[in-house]
Scaffold this active site. Structure first.
Site, mmCIF file in Angstrom:
data_model
loop_
_atom_site.group_PDB
_atom_site.id
_atom_site.type_symbol
_atom_site.label_atom_id
_atom_site.label_comp_id
_atom_site.label_asym_id
_atom_site.label_seq_id
_atom_site.Cartn_x
_atom_site.Cartn_y
_atom_site.Cartn_z
ATOM 1 N N HIS A 87 11.834 36.673 40.813
ATOM 2 C CA HIS A 87 13.214 36.210 40.874
ATOM 3 C C HIS A 87 14.140 37.427 40.946
ATOM 4 C CE1 HIS A 87 12.385 31.938 39.083
ATOM 5 N NE2 HIS A 87 12.085 32.036 40.361
ATOM 6 N N ASP A 89 16.865 38.531 39.601
ATOM 7 C CA ASP A 89 17.373 39.275 38.454
ATOM 8 C C ASP A 89 16.305 40.149 37.803
ATOM 9 O OD1 ASP A 89 16.343 36.630 37.808
ATOM 10 O OD2 ASP A 89 16.918 36.997 35.733
ATOM 11 N N HIS A 90 15.082 40.110 38.338
ATOM 12 C CA HIS A 90 14.005 40.943 37.813
ATOM 13 C C HIS A 90 13.512 41.984 38.822
ATOM 14 C CE1 HIS A 90 13.166 38.601 34.043
ATOM 15 N NE2 HIS A 90 13.919 37.750 34.727
ATOM 16 N N HIS A 163 6.772 29.830 33.995
ATOM 17 C CA HIS A 163 8.136 29.883 34.511
ATOM 18 C C HIS A 163 8.168 29.071 35.806
ATOM 19 C CE1 HIS A 163 12.168 31.278 34.722
ATOM 20 N NE2 HIS A 163 11.985 32.096 35.746
ATOM 21 N N ASP A 234 10.311 36.010 31.802
ATOM 22 C CA ASP A 234 10.836 34.657 31.614
ATOM 23 C C ASP A 234 9.685 33.683 31.399
ATOM 24 O OD1 ASP A 234 13.115 35.962 32.274
ATOM 25 O OD2 ASP A 234 13.601 34.762 34.047
#
Length: 334
Positions: A87, A89-90, A163, A234
């Site tokens: 994702h 944001d990672h 996740h 996450d």
């Protein structure tokens, strides 16, 4: 940072270092990004910098990670990047970091570890600047149970997380250390200070001038556990995390929501701070860091932290600010 004592008066530095046998190895963690999917003015997206003596790692690399590295003084010398999932944001910090390493004439290889089935995404991120890096970039896909990195004195292992994407967590697990050397007992047995001390601590018997043989188990105690650092990325709460984080010295766990949004956490593949604390309790972790905090809590993250602390023993649980750093001590050395 923890202070370290020097050798005793009259004891050579070489002997002292040999008997310590790894006890001076630094394991420290700097939180570069602690926000959830959306950054705030105070919190960047996900990234955790870990230093184990001369080895330096990144766990996830959200947008702006390289600026956080400069801001908080970690340096850019990273040999392994462990991606929990792809994702944005990672991982959106990867292209900029790859390019900066190139501009700085990097020659050393870098390894990027990523969940099985996500190699193509990482390859695209590496190639996003349009130029092939001048240094080797190795992409290593990992599945739960795999050893992502097998070093001389520790491993980094992947474990299963849950996740909304292909995902794994990572556990840095050190080998057991040698037992404590009983110097007083060795001297009572007539062992002279010097190389014979070191030989005994390595597990080798030594012969004294009078022909007496001293065995290692006469002067060396039982093996002592190494340290364990665990990063979930996450995830919903899982039994696999409990297993991976058994007796962890530091567990860094998803705590996106407060507990009144437990259903929202479940549907989006995240955990609440309370759930993270429950996992830490089940695992017997020594310390717990709450990360990936939703931007909805900006300015009052302390409420979320307080919820988790009600479950996991007060100050042993904490919500770090970006830039906060902690040392991970050896078990029993606090």
């Amino acid at each position: 940072m923890n202070s370290l004592n020097g050798p005793a008066v009259g004891e050579s530095t070489a002997v002292s270092t040999a008997l310590s046998c790894g006890s001076l190895m630094t394991l420290s963690v700097t939180f570069l990004g602690t926000s959830g999917a959306v950054p705030t003015t105070a919190r960047n997206t996900s990234a955790v910098f870990v230093r184990r003596e001369g080895d330096r790692f990144l766990f996830d690399c959200g947008e702006g990670t390289q600026r956080q590295m400069m801001r908080f003084g970690t340096g850019f010398t990273v040999s392994h990047l462990f991606v929990s999932h792809t994702h944005g944001d990672h991982v959106l910090g990867i292209p900029g970091l790859i390019q900066s390493w190139d501009f700085n004439d990097r020659e050393e290889p870098v390894a990027i570890h990523t969940p099985a089935g996500t190699r193509g995404t990482i390859e695209n991120l590496v190639a996003a600047t349009g130029a092939r890096p001048s240094y080797p970039v190795r992409i290593n896909e990992v599945s739960p149970g795999d050893v992502a990195l097998d070093a001389d004195e520790y491993e980094v292992r992947a474990f299963r997380t849950e996740h909304r994407a292909k995902s794994v967590g990572y556990a840095l697990v050190e080998d057991d250390r040698k037992g404590r050397f009983d110097r007083e007992r060795a001297e009572e047995l007539g062992v002279p200070v010097g190389p014979k001390f070191s030989a005994l601590h390595r597990g080798e018997p030594v012969e004294l001038d009078d022909g007496t043989v001293v065995e290692p188990d006469q002067v060396v105690g039982d093996q002592r556990p190494g340290r364990r650092f665990v990063y979930t990325g996450d995830t919903r709460p899982t039994g696999a995390t409990v297993e991976a984080a058994a007796d962890a010295d530091l567990l860094v766990h998803d705590a996106t929501f407060a507990d009144d949004r437990r259903e929202r956490a479940a549907s989006t593949g995240h955990s609440t701070a309370t759930q993270a604390a429950e996992i830490a309790n089940r695992a017997g972790a020594k310390r717990l860091a709450f990360v990936h905090v939703s931007s909805r809590y900006a300015g009052h993250e302390g409420d979320l932290e307080a919820e988790g602390r009600e479950v996991f023993d007060g100050e042993r649980a904490f919500l770090p600010d970006d830039g906060d750093g902690v040392d991970v001590p050896y078990p029993g050395s606090e």
